[in-house]
Design a protein around this motif. Structure first.
Motif, PDB file in Angstrom:
ATOM      1  N   GLU A  10     114.957  17.012  45.619  1.00 68.10           N
ATOM      2  CA  GLU A  10     114.322  15.638  45.730  1.00 68.10           C
ATOM      3  C   GLU A  10     115.184  14.458  45.237  1.00 68.10           C
ATOM      4  O   GLU A  10     115.137  13.632  46.014  1.00 68.10           O
ATOM      5  N   ALA A  12     118.310  14.588  44.606  1.00 70.78           N
ATOM      6  CA  ALA A  12     119.487  14.578  45.386  1.00 70.78           C
ATOM      7  C   ALA A  12     119.303  13.890  46.773  1.00 70.78           C
ATOM      8  O   ALA A  12     120.010  13.065  47.052  1.00 70.78           O
ATOM      9  N   GLU A  13     118.104  13.934  47.311  1.00 75.09           N
ATOM     10  CA  GLU A  13     117.951  13.152  48.511  1.00 75.09           C
ATOM     11  C   GLU A  13     117.535  11.947  48.253  1.00 75.09           C
ATOM     12  O   GLU A  13     118.130  10.953  48.969  1.00 75.09           O
ATOM     13  N   ILE A  14     116.987  11.550  47.178  1.00 77.01           N
ATOM     14  CA  ILE A  14     116.281  10.173  46.837  1.00 77.01           C
ATOM     15  C   ILE A  14     117.693   9.260  46.333  1.00 77.01           C
ATOM     16  O   ILE A  14     117.948   8.279  46.922  1.00 77.01           O
ATOM     17  N   MET A  15     118.549   9.780  45.745  1.00 76.37           N
ATOM     18  CA  MET A  15     119.761   9.180  45.083  1.00 76.37           C
ATOM     19  C   MET A  15     121.054   9.429  46.001  1.00 76.37           C
ATOM     20  O   MET A  15     122.126   8.924  45.537  1.00 76.37           O
ATOM     21  N   ASP A  16     120.901  10.090  47.023  1.00 74.73           N
ATOM     22  CA  ASP A  16     121.893  10.373  47.849  1.00 74.73           C
ATOM     23  C   ASP A  16     123.308  10.807  47.022  1.00 74.73           C
ATOM     24  O   ASP A  16     124.358  10.610  47.264  1.00 74.73           O
ATOM     25  N   CYS A  17     122.860  11.979  46.684  1.00 75.12           N
ATOM     26  CA  CYS A  17     123.871  12.988  45.635  1.00 75.12           C
ATOM     27  C   CYS A  17     123.948  14.317  45.923  1.00 75.12           C
ATOM     28  O   CYS A  17     122.852  14.678  46.458  1.00 75.12           O
ATOM     29  N   SER A  18     124.633  15.085  45.302  1.00 72.56           N
ATOM     30  CA  SER A  18     124.646  16.512  45.463  1.00 72.56           C
ATOM     31  C   SER A  18     123.281  17.029  44.664  1.00 72.56           C
ATOM     32  O   SER A  18     122.948  16.537  43.516  1.00 72.56           O
ATOM     33  N   GLU A  19     122.988  18.152  45.110  1.00 72.11           N
ATOM     34  CA  GLU A  19     121.711  18.759  44.302  1.00 72.11           C
ATOM     35  C   GLU A  19     122.515  19.128  42.658  1.00 72.11           C
ATOM     36  O   GLU A  19     121.601  19.073  41.804  1.00 72.11           O
TER      37      GLU A  19
END
Length: 63
Positions: A10, A12-19
């Motif tokens: 979550e 990663a999705e919110i921050m637009d980064c890798s998991e």
């Protein structure tokens, strides 16, 4: 009721980064919480604390 804890996926999705980077952020936040005397769980932090620390608005609670 929304989930109380946020996961690395979550983040990663919110921050637009890798998991992987999401896990690193969670690890840092868990270290801060542990230093304050809180019980922590690896790979998760309280959703409220995440939004507080990042300065982002909780989109789930805003609706």
């Amino acid at each position: 009721m929304s989930k109380l804890m946020i996961t690395a996926a979550e983040v990663a999705e919110i921050m637009d980064c890798s998991e992987r980077h999401g896990y690193k952020l969670l690890q840092e936040m868990n270290g801060e919480l542990k230093a304050k005397g809180y019980i922590t769980r690896a790979g998760r932090v309280p959703r409220k604390y995440f939004y507080e620390r990042t300065g982002l608005e909780d989109q789930e609670g805003a609706s």
